[in-house]
Design an enzyme around this catalytic site. Structure first.
Site, PDB file in Angstrom:
ATOM      1  N   ASP A  11       0.878  -1.175   0.000  1.00  9.29           N
ATOM      2  CA  ASP A  11       0.000   0.000   0.000  1.00  9.29           C
ATOM      3  C   ASP A  11       0.914   1.223   0.000  1.00  9.29           C
ATOM      4  OD1 ASP A  11      -2.224   1.788   0.681  1.00  9.29           O
ATOM      5  OD2 ASP A  11      -1.375   1.776   2.702  1.00  9.29           O
ATOM      6  N   ASP A  13      -0.231   5.142   0.827  1.00  8.22           N
ATOM      7  CA  ASP A  13      -0.469   6.156   1.873  1.00  8.22           C
ATOM      8  C   ASP A  13      -0.503   5.549   3.271  1.00  8.22           C
ATOM      9  OD1 ASP A  13      -2.460   7.657  -0.550  1.00  8.22           O
ATOM     10  OD2 ASP A  13      -0.768   8.672   0.405  1.00  8.22           O
ATOM     11  N   GLY A  54     -10.258   7.464  -0.984  1.00  9.56           N
ATOM     12  CA  GLY A  54     -10.412   8.206  -2.231  1.00  9.56           C
ATOM     13  C   GLY A  54     -10.639   9.682  -1.933  1.00  9.56           C
TER      14      GLY A  54
HETATM   15  C1  XBP Z   1      -5.235   6.299   0.932  1.00 13.23           C
HETATM   16  C2  XBP Z   1      -6.398   7.029   0.395  1.00 13.23           C
HETATM   17  C3  XBP Z   1      -6.181   8.071  -0.662  1.00 13.23           C
HETATM   18  C4  XBP Z   1      -5.375   9.251  -0.094  1.00 13.23           C
HETATM   19  C5  XBP Z   1      -5.585  10.506  -0.911  1.00 13.23           C
HETATM   20  O1  XBP Z   1      -4.846   5.412  -0.088  1.00 13.23           O
HETATM   21  O2  XBP Z   1      -7.510   6.740   0.792  1.00 13.23           O
HETATM   22  O3  XBP Z   1      -7.458   8.510  -1.054  1.00 13.23           O
HETATM   23  O4  XBP Z   1      -5.866   9.545   1.223  1.00 13.23           O
HETATM   24  O5  XBP Z   1      -5.207  10.258  -2.268  1.00 13.23           O
HETATM   25  P1  XBP Z   1      -3.961   4.061   0.261  1.00 13.23           P
HETATM   26  P2  XBP Z   1      -6.198  10.700  -3.431  1.00 13.23           P
HETATM   27  O6  XBP Z   1      -3.817   3.966   1.764  1.00 13.23           O
HETATM   28  O7  XBP Z   1      -4.779   2.930  -0.328  1.00 13.23           O
HETATM   29  O8  XBP Z   1      -2.647   4.283  -0.436  1.00 13.23           O
HETATM   30  O9  XBP Z   1      -6.637  12.123  -3.116  1.00 13.23           O
HETATM   31  O10 XBP Z   1      -5.399  10.611  -4.700  1.00 13.23           O
HETATM   32  O11 XBP Z   1      -7.337   9.713  -3.360  1.00 13.23           O
HETATM   33 MG    MG Z   2      -2.927   3.227   3.341  1.00 18.98          MG
END
Ligand code: XBP
Ligand code: MG
Length: 230
Positions: A11, A13, A54
């Protein structure tokens, strides 16, 4: 011995990078400011907003809670998210979104032992691609699947299902490395083993289905991942 480890799916973020509090959250606020809106997401409030994966959906849900009509909220969210994504991409390219401690070493060790690496994130490709290039250069991740390419976001398993589809492998031997409950549920619903590395925003979430839960990458080695993959 990592033979039991078919691949590791990271993953982004909160896992590869510490991106939410001082990254995405700041970019969302810049987008509100740029649009002349008085909204600001503080550190604590953003933790609650993160339950919605998202960025565009997160804004849309927030605008609805502030009383904007559904159609207006959807249209405004799309526009705000475009600005936010451009701001965040600049932050990424400016080196303002750091890797979590231990990530660079783990990726290096896995590559040295020829373990295939993939990415499965809800984030948008517009910033995911430059982020991975900035920190890792080309060709470290065999496959990168982002929220841009799939119809449904975590905790839906779509992004992990897409990794399985494109690599033409079943989930056996694959280990997902996640930070949140949304990510854990997505990985488990796709049939993968899952290691959760918590952070300040996710520490208190429920991880009973996880194969391993740790607070940082210190104990996450290729051999530990191979044990989890079994
Ligand atoms: C985390 C999310 C993303 C980010 C923001 O994604 O939910 O939406 O917070 O990025 P993950 P965007 O943990 O699956 O990597 O604004 O591009 O959605
Ligand atoms: Mg994440």
């Amino acid at each position: 011995m990592v033979e039991s480890l078919t691949a590791v799916v990271f993953d982004v973020d909160g896992t590869l990078v510490d991106s939410e509090r001082d990254g995405h959250r700041v970019a969302f606020n810049r987008a509100f400011e740029h649009a002349g809106l008085g909204y600001r997401w503080d550190v604590e409030g953003y933790g609650r907003l993160l339950r919605t994966t998202g960025g565009s959906r997160r804004i849309e849900q927030f605008l609805g809670e502030q009383g904007h009509a559904p159609a207006e909220a959807a249209e405004l969210a799309t526009k705000l998210h475009e600005v936010k994504t451009a701001v965040f991409r600049d932050m990424v390219e400016g080196g303002l979104v750091p890797l979590r401690p231990g990530v660079a070493g783990l990726v290096e060790e896995l590559r040295a032992r020829r373990v295939p690496l993939h990415v499965a994130t809800t984030g948008s490709r517009a910033w995911v691609a430059p982020l991975l290039a900035h920190h890792f250069g080309p060709d470290v991740f065999a496959l990168v699947v982002t929220g841009t390419e799939v119809p449904d976001l975590k905790p839906d398993p779509a992004v992990y299902d897409e990794v399985l589809r494109q690599t033409r492998t079943g989930p056996a031997g694959l280990v997902a490395v996640e930070d949140s409950r949304n990510g854990l549920v997505a990985a488990k619903r796709a049939g993968l083993a899952c290691v959760v590395v918590t952070n300040d925003y996710t520490r208190d979430q429920g991880f009973s289905e996880a194969d391993l839960v740790v607070d940082d990458f210190t104990a996450v080695t290729p051999d530990v991942l191979a044990q989890v993959a079994r």
